[in-house]
Design a protein around this motif. Sequence first.
Motif, PDB file in Angstrom:
ATOM      1  N   VAL A   1     -10.965   6.098   1.015  1.00 54.13           N
ATOM      2  CA  VAL A   1     -10.890   4.854   1.773  1.00 54.13           C
ATOM      3  C   VAL A   1     -10.980   3.757   1.270  1.00 54.13           C
ATOM      4  CG1 VAL A   1     -12.280   4.067   3.494  1.00 54.13           C
ATOM      5  CG2 VAL A   1     -12.781   6.179   3.896  1.00 54.13           C
ATOM      6  N   LYS A   2     -11.842   3.068   0.216  1.00 51.04           N
ATOM      7  CA  LYS A   2     -11.553   1.905  -0.545  1.00 51.04           C
ATOM      8  C   LYS A   2     -10.050   1.870  -1.028  1.00 51.04           C
ATOM      9  CE  LYS A   2     -15.235   0.431   0.652  1.00 51.04           C
ATOM     10  NZ  LYS A   2     -15.813   0.079   2.151  1.00 51.04           N
ATOM     11  N   ILE A   3      -9.536   2.830  -1.676  1.00 48.41           N
ATOM     12  CA  ILE A   3      -7.979   3.034  -2.095  1.00 48.41           C
ATOM     13  C   ILE A   3      -6.890   2.653  -1.150  1.00 48.41           C
ATOM     14  CG2 ILE A   3      -6.553   4.299  -3.467  1.00 48.41           C
ATOM     15  CD1 ILE A   3      -8.451   4.232  -5.306  1.00 48.41           C
ATOM     16  N   SER A   4      -7.257   3.311  -0.334  1.00 49.49           N
ATOM     17  CA  SER A   4      -6.009   2.995   0.914  1.00 49.49           C
ATOM     18  C   SER A   4      -6.057   2.228   1.008  1.00 49.49           C
ATOM     19  CB  SER A   4      -5.883   4.075   1.871  1.00 49.49           C
ATOM     20  OG  SER A   4      -7.371   4.248   2.416  1.00 49.49           O
ATOM     21  N   SER A   5      -7.558   1.398   1.735  1.00 53.73           N
ATOM     22  CA  SER A   5      -7.146  -0.435   2.753  1.00 53.73           C
ATOM     23  C   SER A   5      -6.751  -1.381   0.716  1.00 53.73           C
ATOM     24  CB  SER A   5      -8.758  -0.801   2.614  1.00 53.73           C
ATOM     25  OG  SER A   5      -9.896  -0.143   1.815  1.00 53.73           O
ATOM     26  N   LEU A   6      -6.978  -0.957  -0.256  1.00 50.72           N
ATOM     27  CA  LEU A   6      -6.526  -2.044  -0.754  1.00 50.72           C
ATOM     28  C   LEU A   6      -4.944  -1.538  -1.490  1.00 50.72           C
ATOM     29  CD1 LEU A   6      -8.983  -1.057  -4.684  1.00 50.72           C
ATOM     30  CD2 LEU A   6      -8.409  -3.243  -3.487  1.00 50.72           C
TER      31      LEU A   6
ATOM     32  N   LEU B   1      -0.129  -2.164  -2.732  1.00 50.26           N
ATOM     33  CA  LEU B   1      -0.146  -1.263  -3.809  1.00 50.26           C
ATOM     34  C   LEU B   1       0.451   0.454  -3.479  1.00 50.26           C
ATOM     35  CD1 LEU B   1      -3.004  -3.109  -5.794  1.00 50.26           C
ATOM     36  CD2 LEU B   1      -0.323  -3.571  -6.490  1.00 50.26           C
ATOM     37  N   GLY B   2       0.640   0.176  -2.632  1.00 51.45           N
ATOM     38  CA  GLY B   2       1.104   2.078  -2.272  1.00 51.45           C
ATOM     39  C   GLY B   2       1.838   2.459  -2.903  1.00 51.45           C
ATOM     40  N   ASP B   3       2.993   1.773  -3.771  1.00 57.69           N
ATOM     41  CA  ASP B   3       3.216   2.577  -5.336  1.00 57.69           C
ATOM     42  C   ASP B   3       2.597   2.506  -6.543  1.00 57.69           C
ATOM     43  OD1 ASP B   3       5.328   3.576  -3.355  1.00 57.69           O
ATOM     44  OD2 ASP B   3       7.184   1.620  -3.421  1.00 57.69           O
ATOM     45  N   ALA B   4       2.096   1.773  -6.667  1.00 56.92           N
ATOM     46  CA  ALA B   4       1.385   1.380  -7.843  1.00 56.92           C
ATOM     47  C   ALA B   4       0.106   2.323  -7.877  1.00 56.92           C
ATOM     48  CB  ALA B   4       1.072   0.202  -8.173  1.00 56.92           C
ATOM     49  N   ILE B   5      -0.523   1.866  -6.922  1.00 61.48           N
ATOM     50  CA  ILE B   5      -2.030   2.917  -6.867  1.00 61.48           C
ATOM     51  C   ILE B   5      -1.381   4.441  -7.054  1.00 61.48           C
ATOM     52  CG2 ILE B   5      -4.163   3.583  -6.063  1.00 61.48           C
ATOM     53  CD1 ILE B   5      -4.509   1.025  -5.440  1.00 61.48           C
ATOM     54  N   LYS B   6      -1.300   5.286  -8.185  1.00 65.04           N
ATOM     55  CA  LYS B   6      -0.915   6.641  -7.406  1.00 65.04           C
ATOM     56  C   LYS B   6      -2.380   7.707  -7.153  1.00 65.04           C
ATOM     57  CE  LYS B   6       3.099   7.711  -8.818  1.00 65.04           C
ATOM     58  NZ  LYS B   6       4.167   7.836 -10.168  1.00 65.04           N
ATOM     59  N   THR B   7      -2.175   8.059  -7.138  1.00 63.04           N
ATOM     60  CA  THR B   7      -2.632   9.852  -6.208  1.00 63.04           C
ATOM     61  C   THR B   7      -2.282  10.577  -7.905  1.00 63.04           C
ATOM     62  OG1 THR B   7      -3.280   9.116  -4.385  1.00 63.04           O
ATOM     63  CG2 THR B   7      -4.132  11.454  -5.266  1.00 63.04           C
ATOM     64  N   VAL B   8      -3.471  11.344  -8.510  1.00 58.25           N
ATOM     65  CA  VAL B   8      -3.463  11.927  -9.893  1.00 58.25           C
ATOM     66  C   VAL B   8      -4.105  13.237  -9.608  1.00 58.25           C
ATOM     67  CG1 VAL B   8      -3.211  12.887 -11.672  1.00 58.25           C
ATOM     68  CG2 VAL B   8      -3.386  10.269 -10.935  1.00 58.25           C
ATOM     69  N   GLN B   9      -2.974  14.331  -8.293  1.00 60.60           N
ATOM     70  CA  GLN B   9      -3.999  15.610  -8.432  1.00 60.60           C
ATOM     71  C   GLN B   9      -5.105  16.080  -8.787  1.00 60.60           C
ATOM     72  OE1 GLN B   9      -3.066  17.106  -5.378  1.00 60.60           O
ATOM     73  NE2 GLN B   9      -1.841  15.887  -5.020  1.00 60.60           N
ATOM     74  N   LYS B  10      -6.076  16.402  -8.294  1.00 57.24           N
ATOM     75  CA  LYS B  10      -7.235  16.921  -8.620  1.00 57.24           C
ATOM     76  C   LYS B  10      -8.083  15.901  -9.772  1.00 57.24           C
ATOM     77  CE  LYS B  10      -5.753  21.444  -8.644  1.00 57.24           C
ATOM     78  NZ  LYS B  10      -5.216  22.673  -9.452  1.00 57.24           N
ATOM     79  N   LEU B  11      -7.593  15.103  -9.975  1.00 59.22           N
ATOM     80  CA  LEU B  11      -8.553  13.650 -11.007  1.00 59.22           C
ATOM     81  C   LEU B  11      -8.805  12.744 -10.569  1.00 59.22           C
ATOM     82  CD1 LEU B  11      -6.358  14.594 -14.049  1.00 59.22           C
ATOM     83  CD2 LEU B  11      -8.476  14.837 -13.818  1.00 59.22           C
ATOM     84  N   GLY B  12      -8.046  11.840  -9.692  1.00 60.90           N
ATOM     85  CA  GLY B  12      -8.953  10.393  -9.199  1.00 60.90           C
ATOM     86  C   GLY B  12      -7.190   9.771  -8.905  1.00 60.90           C
ATOM     87  N   TYR B  13      -7.371   8.466  -9.226  1.00 63.77           N
ATOM     88  CA  TYR B  13      -6.070   7.626  -9.127  1.00 63.77           C
ATOM     89  C   TYR B  13      -5.334   6.717 -10.512  1.00 63.77           C
ATOM     90  CZ  TYR B  13      -7.269   8.814  -4.290  1.00 63.77           C
ATOM     91  OH  TYR B  13      -8.628   8.582  -2.683  1.00 63.77           O
ATOM     92  N   ARG B  14      -4.741   5.922 -10.138  1.00 62.74           N
ATOM     93  CA  ARG B  14      -4.430   5.440 -11.081  1.00 62.74           C
ATOM     94  C   ARG B  14      -3.067   3.966 -11.146  1.00 62.74           C
ATOM     95  NH1 ARG B  14      -1.283   9.691 -15.300  1.00 62.74           N
ATOM     96  NH2 ARG B  14       0.049   8.786 -13.833  1.00 62.74           N
ATOM     97  N   LEU B  15      -3.796   3.261 -11.700  1.00 57.83           N
ATOM     98  CA  LEU B  15      -3.126   1.515 -11.149  1.00 57.83           C
ATOM     99  C   LEU B  15      -2.124   2.122 -12.415  1.00 57.83           C
ATOM    100  CD1 LEU B  15      -2.879  -0.777  -9.729  1.00 57.83           C
ATOM    101  CD2 LEU B  15      -4.355  -1.895 -11.127  1.00 57.83           C
ATOM    102  N   GLU B  16      -0.362   1.499 -11.196  1.00 55.03           N
ATOM    103  CA  GLU B  16       0.302   1.586 -12.411  1.00 55.03           C
ATOM    104  C   GLU B  16       1.600   0.482 -13.078  1.00 55.03           C
ATOM    105  OE1 GLU B  16       3.161   5.037 -12.017  1.00 55.03           O
ATOM    106  OE2 GLU B  16       1.676   6.763 -12.642  1.00 55.03           O
ATOM    107  N   ASP B  17       0.736   0.451 -13.857  1.00 55.56           N
ATOM    108  CA  ASP B  17       1.836  -1.041 -14.650  1.00 55.56           C
ATOM    109  C   ASP B  17       2.685  -0.732 -14.858  1.00 55.56           C
ATOM    110  OD1 ASP B  17       2.987  -3.884 -13.655  1.00 55.56           O
ATOM    111  OD2 ASP B  17       1.261  -4.557 -14.731  1.00 55.56           O
ATOM    112  N   ARG B  18       3.849  -0.334 -15.390  1.00 53.36           N
ATOM    113  CA  ARG B  18       5.021  -0.033 -16.977  1.00 53.36           C
ATOM    114  C   ARG B  18       5.773  -0.102 -16.743  1.00 53.36           C
ATOM    115  NH1 ARG B  18       2.759   3.647 -20.922  1.00 53.36           N
ATOM    116  NH2 ARG B  18       3.597   2.532 -22.378  1.00 53.36           N
TER     117      ARG B  18
END
Lengths: 220, 459
Positions: free
Chosen positions: A192-197, A203-220
């Motif tokens: 819920v917090k991730i989707s509101s962020l 940051l819809g594209d930058a915060i990636k959902t990593v299957q079975k693990l969690g999330y990754r904030l990408e900036d490269r």
Amino acid sequence: MQNRILLVEDDQAIADAVALNLKIVGYDYARFEDGRAAADSLIEDHAFDLALLDIMLPGMDGFELLGHVKKYGIPVIYMTAKADAASEIKGLLDGAEDYVIKPFDMMTLMVRMEKVLLRTGRLNRIYRAGDVELDDYRHEVYKAGERVELRPLEYGVLLYLMKHKNLTVTREQLLSEVWGFEYMGESRSVDVKISSLRRKLGLGDAIKTVQKLGYRLEDR
Amino acid sequence: MKLRHKISLLAGSILLLVLLICAGALLLYARKTILALAEDQAKDKQSALAASFSSMARYYSVPEDSDAARESLIRYCFTQFADQEGVLMRGSEPLCSSVSVDPSLYAVPDREDARTAVYQGKVDGRQLLIVASLEWVQADTLYVGLVRDITEVYDAMARLTRLFLLVCAAGVVLGMGLLFLAVKKSTAPLSRLTAATGEIAAGAYDKRVTVSGRDEVSDLGRSFNRMAEAVENRIADLTEQNERQRLFIGGVSHEFKTPLAAVRLHGDLLQSAKLSEAERADSLQHIRRAGAYMTRMTQSLMELLLLDQGIETEETDPADLLIAVESAARDSLATRGVTLVIDRQAASPLPLNRTLMTSLLLNLIENAARSYDPEDGDKTVTLRACGRCFEVSDHGRGIPAEAQARIFEPFYRVDKSRSRKQGGSGLGLALVKAIADAHGATLSLQSEPSRGTTFRVQF
């Protein structure tokens, strides 16, 4: 300004891994494989916030190198395969701030680095990812220069993602670091917090959902 | 019961017994002698009395004398010679006696052979010695006796016996006391041994006993010291062996830490970080290398462990062995630009384990190949079979003198980071040494910095 790290490690595989990690989470660094070369270069360039030193080094060992590093007031964390208590104590008495024993995982090293930087007042607490900036001194978040209001838990999740930029953080890590308790069965609150962020900061594209693990904030 | 008490008691009892037997025999002999002496004296006196009395009585008497006259003559003659011990009787009628007993009841001379009769015994509470014979004066048969009271002799003998026993008892007590002290002194080393044994059992392996003298107890002490020394040496050996093993295991686990750290860090990166294709490939390469390094180290460790269990050898032609080694080494050397030169001289077969000796030579060749830097021009490794030896030479950077003594230690590296980069396990030369040792061969090296190194395995 990014924190700048001095990395002295003669094993190329480990040095590569640590250097790559430092780079992707946003640290600047200089790396050496030889103790003497590192000591020599310090004379010219000693603008470091922290030094990561191996102990068994060619040229000059880590214990000796510590003296050269401390001369410029740079705090030291040893990375060592020597697990015996004597060398740990020697390292700490000589003025090392902390040590990690090989094999260590990157998360452990990063947590210790952050603690040492915080303790010595050197931690850069302004984080950036794309056009989003988080100012941890003032607890404020900006999107393209515009201030954005975040709820405390949203702020905590964003700070943790920023600190581990480009790395996957698990829901369990977020729960224990931001919520402050071990996950007890409901990880939906994280989602819920991730989707509101994503919504508030674009940051819809930058915060990636990593299957079975969690999330990754990408900036490269 | 302590040994010294046992010995003292036993010896004391034997002493007492022997003393008693000796004293008893002595006493019996003394008694017999004294009594015989008394009897002889009494006999002499009686025979003198009898002879003197009878010859005088016969001389004066005539057959015509009346009985009364003859009786007074006989009495008169007897009193001329007899004292208060003398007794004269005719039949059972005492003619002349000053003693209260009737001797003819005890000492009875035989009427036929006229021998002297002797009696010795207790009469009315007194010890009496009675000697008697028969004399004939005219028609009368006269009994001439001597009654001597020897009670005092017996009393003296009893006193003597008591004195003897007293002396014996005193002797035994004194003897046992001295014996006890002597035994205590001679068993003192045993007590010291016991104390020392206790201390050794409690872990004081350097404990020894002080030994003097040449008796069995001293011998025991010396044997004990020898044993204690053997135990101490053995324990020192075991402790040293243990320490070596501990260091070795410490070395092994230390050696595994670096590649494990690499695997873990790159694994973390691959799993969780956003990486470019190039970064991903690098990380994978690092993991592969660390895996290969750990595989090599594990193989070397296995070989080292197996060597401890002893090896089997067969007569092998060195030339055959070199062909096998060459084919195994050539390709890997060629890719690094290293030339392998084989120098084969005619040699008689050697007792060796083909697999292990191949491994030894390959390790030496690998070591020699690493003595060159990639940019070096002429990179040649020479493998030579020479009679009862093998030699591997290079003309690379050489081994510094201070490193030569330690080069065969596990995980010793002249240049740590160089060795790592070249993928050395730190066990290669340790394995070479172990294999040479298992063959009973001596391993030596000659090296000069920047001129090259020659390793030699001499059977």
